[in-house]
Design a protein around this motif. Structure first.
Motif, PDB file in Angstrom:
ATOM      1  N   VAL A 278      -5.723  49.086  28.996  1.00  9.21           N
ATOM      2  CA  VAL A 278      -5.064  50.326  29.432  1.00  9.21           C
ATOM      3  C   VAL A 278      -5.935  51.541  29.114  1.00  9.21           C
ATOM      4  O   VAL A 278      -6.138  52.429  29.952  1.00  9.21           O
ATOM      5  CB  VAL A 278      -3.677  50.461  28.772  1.00  9.21           C
ATOM      6  CG1 VAL A 278      -3.117  51.863  28.981  1.00  9.21           C
ATOM      7  CG2 VAL A 278      -2.711  49.445  29.361  1.00  9.21           C
ATOM      8  N   MET A 279      -6.459  51.586  27.884  1.00  7.94           N
ATOM      9  CA  MET A 279      -7.271  52.735  27.473  1.00  7.94           C
ATOM     10  C   MET A 279      -8.538  52.851  28.321  1.00  7.94           C
ATOM     11  O   MET A 279      -8.906  53.937  28.770  1.00  7.94           O
ATOM     12  CB  MET A 279      -7.637  52.609  25.991  1.00  7.94           C
ATOM     13  CG  MET A 279      -6.477  52.853  25.056  1.00  7.94           C
ATOM     14  SD  MET A 279      -5.836  54.546  25.258  1.00  7.94           S
ATOM     15  CE  MET A 279      -4.424  54.500  24.167  1.00  7.94           C
ATOM     16  N   PHE A 280      -9.204  51.721  28.556  1.00  6.32           N
ATOM     17  CA  PHE A 280     -10.425  51.777  29.367  1.00  6.32           C
ATOM     18  C   PHE A 280     -10.100  52.092  30.824  1.00  6.32           C
ATOM     19  O   PHE A 280     -10.905  52.747  31.512  1.00  6.32           O
ATOM     20  CB  PHE A 280     -11.197  50.466  29.261  1.00  6.32           C
ATOM     21  CG  PHE A 280     -12.025  50.370  28.023  1.00  6.32           C
ATOM     22  CD1 PHE A 280     -13.009  51.310  27.760  1.00  6.32           C
ATOM     23  CD2 PHE A 280     -11.823  49.365  27.092  1.00  6.32           C
ATOM     24  CE1 PHE A 280     -13.776  51.241  26.609  1.00  6.32           C
ATOM     25  CE2 PHE A 280     -12.584  49.283  25.941  1.00  6.32           C
ATOM     26  CZ  PHE A 280     -13.565  50.231  25.692  1.00  6.32           C
ATOM     27  N   SER A 281      -8.951  51.661  31.315  1.00  3.52           N
ATOM     28  CA  SER A 281      -8.541  52.029  32.677  1.00  3.52           C
ATOM     29  C   SER A 281      -8.312  53.532  32.777  1.00  3.52           C
ATOM     30  O   SER A 281      -8.725  54.171  33.753  1.00  3.52           O
ATOM     31  CB  SER A 281      -7.255  51.284  33.062  1.00  3.52           C
ATOM     32  OG  SER A 281      -7.449  49.894  33.050  1.00  3.52           O
ATOM     33  N   MET A 282      -7.671  54.093  31.761  1.00  6.14           N
ATOM     34  CA  MET A 282      -7.416  55.543  31.761  1.00  6.14           C
ATOM     35  C   MET A 282      -8.721  56.321  31.671  1.00  6.14           C
ATOM     36  O   MET A 282      -8.890  57.352  32.330  1.00  6.14           O
ATOM     37  CB  MET A 282      -6.482  55.900  30.596  1.00  6.14           C
ATOM     38  CG  MET A 282      -5.078  55.323  30.755  1.00  6.14           C
ATOM     39  SD  MET A 282      -4.025  55.590  29.316  1.00  6.14           S
ATOM     40  CE  MET A 282      -3.835  57.367  29.351  1.00  6.14           C
ATOM     41  N   LEU A 283      -9.660  55.820  30.852  1.00  3.40           N
ATOM     42  CA  LEU A 283     -10.970  56.476  30.777  1.00  3.40           C
ATOM     43  C   LEU A 283     -11.696  56.376  32.114  1.00  3.40           C
ATOM     44  O   LEU A 283     -12.335  57.330  32.574  1.00  3.40           O
ATOM     45  CB  LEU A 283     -11.822  55.829  29.680  1.00  3.40           C
ATOM     46  CG  LEU A 283     -11.536  56.229  28.238  1.00  3.40           C
ATOM     47  CD1 LEU A 283     -12.437  55.442  27.298  1.00  3.40           C
ATOM     48  CD2 LEU A 283     -11.742  57.716  28.045  1.00  3.40           C
ATOM     49  N   GLY A 284     -11.587  55.201  32.752  1.00  4.84           N
ATOM     50  CA  GLY A 284     -12.320  54.970  33.997  1.00  4.84           C
ATOM     51  C   GLY A 284     -11.895  55.870  35.129  1.00  4.84           C
ATOM     52  O   GLY A 284     -12.729  56.318  35.921  1.00  4.84           O
ATOM     53  N   ILE A 285     -10.595  56.138  35.232  1.00  2.00           N
ATOM     54  CA  ILE A 285     -10.119  56.980  36.340  1.00  2.00           C
ATOM     55  C   ILE A 285      -9.871  58.424  35.902  1.00  2.00           C
ATOM     56  O   ILE A 285      -9.366  59.222  36.684  1.00  2.00           O
ATOM     57  CB  ILE A 285      -8.840  56.399  36.970  1.00  2.00           C
ATOM     58  CG1 ILE A 285      -7.696  56.349  35.939  1.00  2.00           C
ATOM     59  CG2 ILE A 285      -9.079  55.031  37.527  1.00  2.00           C
ATOM     60  CD1 ILE A 285      -6.389  55.862  36.546  1.00  2.00           C
ATOM     61  N   LEU A 369       2.429  55.043  33.270  1.00  2.00           N
ATOM     62  CA  LEU A 369       3.402  53.959  33.430  1.00  2.00           C
ATOM     63  C   LEU A 369       2.881  52.905  34.412  1.00  2.00           C
ATOM     64  O   LEU A 369       2.991  51.696  34.151  1.00  2.00           O
ATOM     65  CB  LEU A 369       4.726  54.542  33.932  1.00  2.00           C
ATOM     66  CG  LEU A 369       5.886  53.562  34.136  1.00  2.00           C
ATOM     67  CD1 LEU A 369       6.278  52.924  32.810  1.00  2.00           C
ATOM     68  CD2 LEU A 369       7.093  54.270  34.762  1.00  2.00           C
ATOM     69  N   SER A 370       2.292  53.360  35.515  1.00  6.37           N
ATOM     70  CA  SER A 370       1.788  52.418  36.530  1.00  6.37           C
ATOM     71  C   SER A 370       0.659  51.558  35.969  1.00  6.37           C
ATOM     72  O   SER A 370       0.636  50.336  36.156  1.00  6.37           O
ATOM     73  CB  SER A 370       1.293  53.189  37.760  1.00  6.37           C
ATOM     74  OG  SER A 370       2.328  53.951  38.321  1.00  6.37           O
ATOM     75  N   ILE A 371      -0.283  52.217  35.278  1.00  7.56           N
ATOM     76  CA  ILE A 371      -1.394  51.464  34.686  1.00  7.56           C
ATOM     77  C   ILE A 371      -0.868  50.439  33.690  1.00  7.56           C
ATOM     78  O   ILE A 371      -1.267  49.273  33.677  1.00  7.56           O
ATOM     79  CB  ILE A 371      -2.385  52.428  33.996  1.00  7.56           C
ATOM     80  CG1 ILE A 371      -3.074  53.322  35.037  1.00  7.56           C
ATOM     81  CG2 ILE A 371      -3.433  51.640  33.207  1.00  7.56           C
ATOM     82  CD1 ILE A 371      -3.937  54.388  34.414  1.00  7.56           C
ATOM     83  N   GLY A 372       0.075  50.881  32.838  1.00  4.60           N
ATOM     84  CA  GLY A 372       0.618  49.987  31.830  1.00  4.60           C
ATOM     85  C   GLY A 372       1.349  48.802  32.432  1.00  4.60           C
ATOM     86  O   GLY A 372       1.224  47.672  31.942  1.00  4.60           O
ATOM     87  N   VAL A 373       2.100  49.033  33.504  1.00  6.24           N
ATOM     88  CA  VAL A 373       2.860  47.944  34.132  1.00  6.24           C
ATOM     89  C   VAL A 373       1.911  46.899  34.720  1.00  6.24           C
ATOM     90  O   VAL A 373       2.089  45.687  34.521  1.00  6.24           O
ATOM     91  CB  VAL A 373       3.788  48.510  35.227  1.00  6.24           C
ATOM     92  CG1 VAL A 373       4.350  47.377  36.083  1.00  6.24           C
ATOM     93  CG2 VAL A 373       4.934  49.285  34.603  1.00  6.24           C
ATOM     94  N   VAL A 374       0.893  47.366  35.443  1.00  9.11           N
ATOM     95  CA  VAL A 374      -0.052  46.433  36.071  1.00  9.11           C
ATOM     96  C   VAL A 374      -0.790  45.616  35.001  1.00  9.11           C
ATOM     97  O   VAL A 374      -0.923  44.384  35.103  1.00  9.11           O
ATOM     98  CB  VAL A 374      -1.049  47.206  36.966  1.00  9.11           C
ATOM     99  CG1 VAL A 374      -2.140  46.268  37.466  1.00  9.11           C
ATOM    100  CG2 VAL A 374      -0.327  47.846  38.136  1.00  9.11           C
ATOM    101  N   VAL A 375      -1.266  46.315  33.967  1.00  9.98           N
ATOM    102  CA  VAL A 375      -2.019  45.612  32.914  1.00  9.98           C
ATOM    103  C   VAL A 375      -1.116  44.664  32.129  1.00  9.98           C
ATOM    104  O   VAL A 375      -1.532  43.567  31.742  1.00  9.98           O
ATOM    105  CB  VAL A 375      -2.702  46.631  31.972  1.00  9.98           C
ATOM    106  CG1 VAL A 375      -3.394  45.911  30.826  1.00  9.98           C
ATOM    107  CG2 VAL A 375      -3.714  47.469  32.744  1.00  9.98           C
ATOM    108  N   SER A 376       0.145  45.070  31.891  1.00 10.14           N
ATOM    109  CA  SER A 376       1.066  44.201  31.140  1.00 10.14           C
ATOM    110  C   SER A 376       1.333  42.912  31.906  1.00 10.14           C
ATOM    111  O   SER A 376       1.432  41.836  31.301  1.00 10.14           O
ATOM    112  CB  SER A 376       2.371  44.938  30.843  1.00 10.14           C
ATOM    113  OG  SER A 376       3.131  45.134  32.023  1.00 10.14           O
ATOM    114  N   MET A 377       1.463  42.999  33.232  1.00  9.22           N
ATOM    115  CA  MET A 377       1.653  41.778  34.029  1.00  9.22           C
ATOM    116  C   MET A 377       0.424  40.878  33.920  1.00  9.22           C
ATOM    117  O   MET A 377       0.539  39.653  33.797  1.00  9.22           O
ATOM    118  CB  MET A 377       1.925  42.142  35.499  1.00  9.22           C
ATOM    119  CG  MET A 377       3.340  42.622  35.758  1.00  9.22           C
ATOM    120  SD  MET A 377       3.743  42.668  37.517  1.00  9.22           S
ATOM    121  CE  MET A 377       2.720  44.012  38.078  1.00  9.22           C
TER     122      MET A 377
END
Length: 406
Positions: A278-285, A369-377
């Motif tokens: 999640v953290m790296f996804s947030m950094l990436g975008i 929330l969207s990033i977290g949901v996708v990564v949690s799945m």
């Protein structure tokens, strides 16, 4: 017979994830963009007012936002947030605790309408003919604003200086209707280069040059709200949020390990991978992390745990019905998959609605929330499944009580 190769591969994977986590923490701390509420700064809400000169439309608001963005860029701040709110408002967030609200308002609130007057006091040409403006110094080492004009402005200015140099009259230069300089040209000036003198100190000249470069505001704006968030308040909010998140994460991990034993331990490890992704996804975008964003992140931790709980309960049911650990594992994941996808897809739909209809912090919450949901799945259905399969197939664990089955 215990398959040691599988266990060694699992141990190496765990060591890699732990190592990446240790090295990732300072990188995330350094590179994560923090919002106004976490690092302090200035918040300004402006109301566009309709006048005889201009109507408030989406086009005029977009033009005003562009001018404001050019002006705020003069402050040298990183990624200021300037966006339309509703049909007639503009919200500005400058996440920089060193910024003075009064200075920000002074910069964004001026109209900067530049006009050169002829001998009759009429406007010969305006800032619309301006190509560039900058700060330089005259022969007395005083700061002045240098102007570069386009072809039309150059032609008019050349004619204007030719006439006034012959008559000895000054050329009044107006800024927002006030005369700021009245130079008397000594000769005809060609090439479209002009200078405004008497502009105060270097800082005043720099502000004037930046205002002229960004142009006049298409709309008249009124201040509805101006708020300054201090760095200490933002820092306390960040610390409190992190402590709350870590405390909640610790409790969740403890709960999973107590109730589900080995699967709970693997779920806790998957949560660590979840946080990293999640953290790296947030950094990436380039997501700007704010307090609502942290709330969304903590919420998705709970959702990630929910997915694991659904899976583990299905596995326990299959084992109670007489299946082996291996077949129970396969059946449990297969049965839980549909439920998890359905619940998370509905959450993604809600997040999409929030993002499309919300603004500012609401959008930040929706993105997190969207990033977290996708990564949690992904972590629940893929990472957790692989890790559990490795443990079961290694034959290290055969007692169903270690899967929470009584």
């Amino acid at each position: 017979m215990i398959r040691w190769k599988s266990l060694i591969a699992l141990a190496v994977f765990v060591a890699i994830v732990v190592g990446v986590t240790v090295f990732a923490i300072p990188v995330i701390e350094r590179d994560m963009n923090l919002g106004l509420d976490l690092q302090g700064g200035v918040y300004v809400l402006l109301q566009a007012v309709e006048t005889e000169r201009s109507e408030v439309t989406d086009e005029s608001l977009s033009g005003t936002i562009e001018v404001l963005r050019n002006r705020v860029d003069q402050l040298g701040v990183t990624e200021p947030l300037i966006q339309q709110e509703g049909s007639d408002r503009i919200r500005i967030e400058i996440a920089d605790a060193d910024q003075d609200p009064e200075h920000v308002l002074e910069l964004i609130g001026q109209t900067a309408q530049l006009e050169f007057l002829n001998a009759e006091g009429e406007v010969a040409f305006s800032g619309a003919n301006l190509v560039d403006a900058g700060v330089t110094f005259n022969e007395f080492n005083q700061p002045v604003v240098s102007l570069e004009l386009d072809d039309e402005g150059s032609r008019i200015f050349e004619e204007l200086t030719r006439i006034h140099s012959q008559t000895g009259e000054s050329i009044p230069i107006q800024l927002d209707g006030e005369v700021i300089s009245s130079p008397v040209p000594q000769e005809t000036i060609t090439g479209g280069q002009a200078v405004i003198s008497g502009v105060g100190n270097v800082d005043d000249a720099a502000i004037l040059a930046s205002l002229l470069r960004s142009g006049a505001l298409p709309l008249e704006l009124e201040q509805l709200e101006v708020r300054s968030v201090g760095p200490e308040l933002g820092s306390r909010a960040l610390q409190a949020s992190l402590y709350a998140g870590l405390f909640g994460l610790g409790l969740v991990m403890l709960f999973m390990i107590i109730f589900y034993r080995v699967p709970g331990l693997i779920a806790a490890f998957s949560l660590l991978i979840y946080l990293l992704l999640v953290m790296f996804s947030m950094l990436g975008i380039g997501v700007v992390l704010s307090l609502p964003g942290i709330a969304g992140l903590i919420l998705t931790i709970g959702m990630a745990v929910d997915a694991n709980v659904i899976i583990f309960e299905r596995i326990k049911e299959e084992i109670r019905n007489g299946k082996t650990l291996k077949s129970g594992l396969e059946s449990g994941f297969r049965r839980a998959k549909t439920t998890i996808l359905d619940s998370n897809i509905t959450t993604l739909i809600v997040a999409a609605v929030l993002f499309s209809m919300g603004a500012g912090p609401i959008r930040g919450f929706a993105v997190t929330l969207s990033i977290g949901v996708v990564v949690s799945m992904f972590t629940a259905l893929f990472i957790t499944r692989i890790l559990l399969s490795v443990v079961v197939n290694s034959n290290l664990i055969k007692n169903t009580k270690l899967f929470g089955v009584r």
